[in-house]
Write an enzyme that holds these catalytic residues in place. Structure first.
Site, PDB file in Angstrom:
ATOM      1  CG  ASP A 295      -2.029   1.000   1.242  1.00  0.00           C
ATOM      2  OD1 ASP A 295      -2.318   1.657   0.228  1.00  0.00           O
ATOM      3  OD2 ASP A 295      -2.566   1.082   2.446  1.00  0.00           O
ATOM      4  CE  LYS A 297      -3.244   4.969   1.173  1.00  0.00           C
ATOM      5  NZ  LYS A 297      -2.810   3.967   2.091  1.00  0.00           N
ATOM      6  CG  ASP A 300       6.824  12.539  -6.917  1.00  0.00           C
ATOM      7  OD1 ASP A 300       6.996  13.248  -8.027  1.00  0.00           O
ATOM      8  OD2 ASP A 300       7.556  12.503  -6.078  1.00  0.00           O
TER       9      ASP A 300
END
Ligand code: 5BU
Length: 452
Positions: A295, A297, A300
């Site tokens: 996870d 996430k 960028d």
């Protein structure tokens, strides 16, 4: 003082409003049902409610307060205690013996009484109550209600010269609940239709099964997950938010047989080491047949994400079957995730999340169209072509005091038709971890079957 919305969400937890299909006294079918009586069972809420109601009113105008029986009686009492305005009690029917009076308490003719009501619908019963109070020589100019169901009551009373002060309107309540993820877009539309007098469609659309999803979702990781779900009769993903390798591996030994995937935040493992953390984890994943979901996430530009994905300490690309990624940097930022599956963050479970409807729609459109993405993390229904993952699931708590908001497995399978539940503290903080995992696995599977 908390905001009005925070207060509403607290009240909501008491079960004062339910969404679904309800037949009203009149025989009409309503998409929501309101019962404010539970508010009196929580003294802190009742006290806050009294103050919210008092704050809306020109208090100098009133000599007396009277609640319309029965739901508003505790509210009127609490308001009297907070404001020192004396309370009178109106009986439902006059006593058949003794004084035969309809109003109990100390009052003088000509005094102005504030009427308190829990919910205003058509306003007809309030008109009757006002008449009865006025017949005793008491004046009524203002009525305060907790909830205006927006079905003509306010207008009726105002046409007769009374002022109606409502703490909430049903539209406002529904909007707040939808923002907090408690109400789907379809339910909100249905409620608007109902309030506007349009016909309400209650079509019972059955959620699609894992077998049907196998035909729809082509990504190999999606296929693997669905096959594991069907084999293990589980839709449970455990979120292993522990901070040492030892805790992680011990947790996996207990939950492994019951899960389809293990969700990690590998950067919180303080003694992370590819050999002693990842190798045994991979072994356990094949022993118990589950996938590894990091996870991370990512959020960028593509080049940076590519480095974060394959370099550094964690070298996620070496071991994760799938990862989570924000879509905030746009479609191309997701191109770097080759050889794994991506689950896009469409909406979040925390209070005040910025993932509003417009964001969710844009995020979902990227997710559906990108070949690396096979799923979405979401608190709202998403496209059938994606596998849906829902965290913020807990059978015991409604929140964690740090912004997390919890729903039950039943809610997320029935209402938002999720495919997989993600459970962290509900399992790893439990005294008997294996038993808790089994409990969530059974609750999740039964909720899925019930929704079919
Ligand atoms: P909990 O202990 O069941 O509250 O843990 C939930 C996990 O899911 C935790 O690892 C979060 O980082 C993760 N999560 C979440 O809770 N809500 C979200 O919207 C997203 C992830 Br996206």
């Amino acid at each position: 003082m908390e905001t009005k919305k925070e207060f509403l969400l607290e009240c909501y937890q008491l079960g004062i409003i339910k969404f679904g299909r309800f037949t009203l006294k009149s025989g009409i079918e309503s998409p929501f049902y309101v019962d404010l009586r539970p508010l009196a069972s929580d003294p802190k809420i009742l006290k806050s409610l009294a103050n919210y109601l008092l704050d809306m009113l020109p208090l100098d105008n009133f000599d007396l307060i009277c609640g319309v029986p029965y739901a508003a009686l505790p509210m009127a009492t609490a308001m009297s205690l907070e404001s020192y305005i004396p309370l009178i009690i109106k009986r439902k029917e006059a006593k058949a013996y003794g004084t035969k009076q309809l109003i109990e308490g100390i009052f003088k003719k000509g005094q102005n009484c504030l009427l308190v009501e829990d919910v205003i619908t058509s306003g007809k019963s309030l008109v009757e109550t006002i008449e009865e109070v006025e017949n005793e020589g008491i004046l009524v100019s203002d009525i305060v209600v907790v909830l205006d169901r927006q079905q003509g009551g306010k207008e009726l009373l105002e046409s007769k010269g009374y002022k109606v002060h409502a703490l909430f309107t049903i539209s406002e309540v529904c909007q707040m609940l939808q923002d907090a993820g408690h109400l789907t877009d379809e339910e909100l539309t249905r409620i608007h239709d109902f309030l506007n007098g349009n016909p309400v469609k209650f079509e019972v659309v059955k959620r699609i099964s894992y077998e049907e999803k196998l035909d729809l979702c082509e990504h190999t990781v999606a296929q693997k997950l669905l096959k594991i779900a069907l084999e293990k009769k589980s839709n449970l993903i455990v979120s292993a938010d522990v901070t040492t390798t030892k805790e992680l591996l011990e947790l996996v030994e207990q939950v492994g047989p019951h899960i389809v995937a293990l969700k990690t935040h590998m950067d919180i493992i303080s003694d992370f080491d590819p050999d002693s953390t990842i190798l045994p984890l991979k072994d356990l994943a094949s022993k118990y047949n589950f996938l590894l979901m990091e996870d991370r996430k990512f959020a960028d530009i593509g080049n940076t994400q590519e480095l974060q994905f394959s370099m550094g300490v964690f070298k996620i690309s070496n071991w994760a079957d799938f990862v989570t990624a924000q879509v905030i940097a746009g479609y191309d930022s997701l191109n770097c995730f080759r050889n794994v599956g991506v689950v896009a963050i469409i909406s979040m479970s925390s209070t005040g999340t910025l993932t509003d409807l417009q964001y969710r729609e844009q995020a979902a459109s990227i997710a559906v169209s990108h070949p690396n993405v096979f799923g979405g993390v979401s608190q709202n229904k998403i496209s059938k072509e994606l596998l849906q993952f829902t965290p913020g699931v807990n059978l015991a708590d409604s929140g964690d005091g740090k912004g997390q908001q919890y729903n039950t497995p039943e809610h997320v399978f029935k209402k938002i038709e999720t495919d997989f539940i993600i459970v962290g503290r509900g399992i790893y903080k439990s005294e008997d971890i294996e038993k808790a995992a089994l409990r969530y696995k059974i609750a999740g599977w039964n909720a899925y079957l019930d929704a079919l």
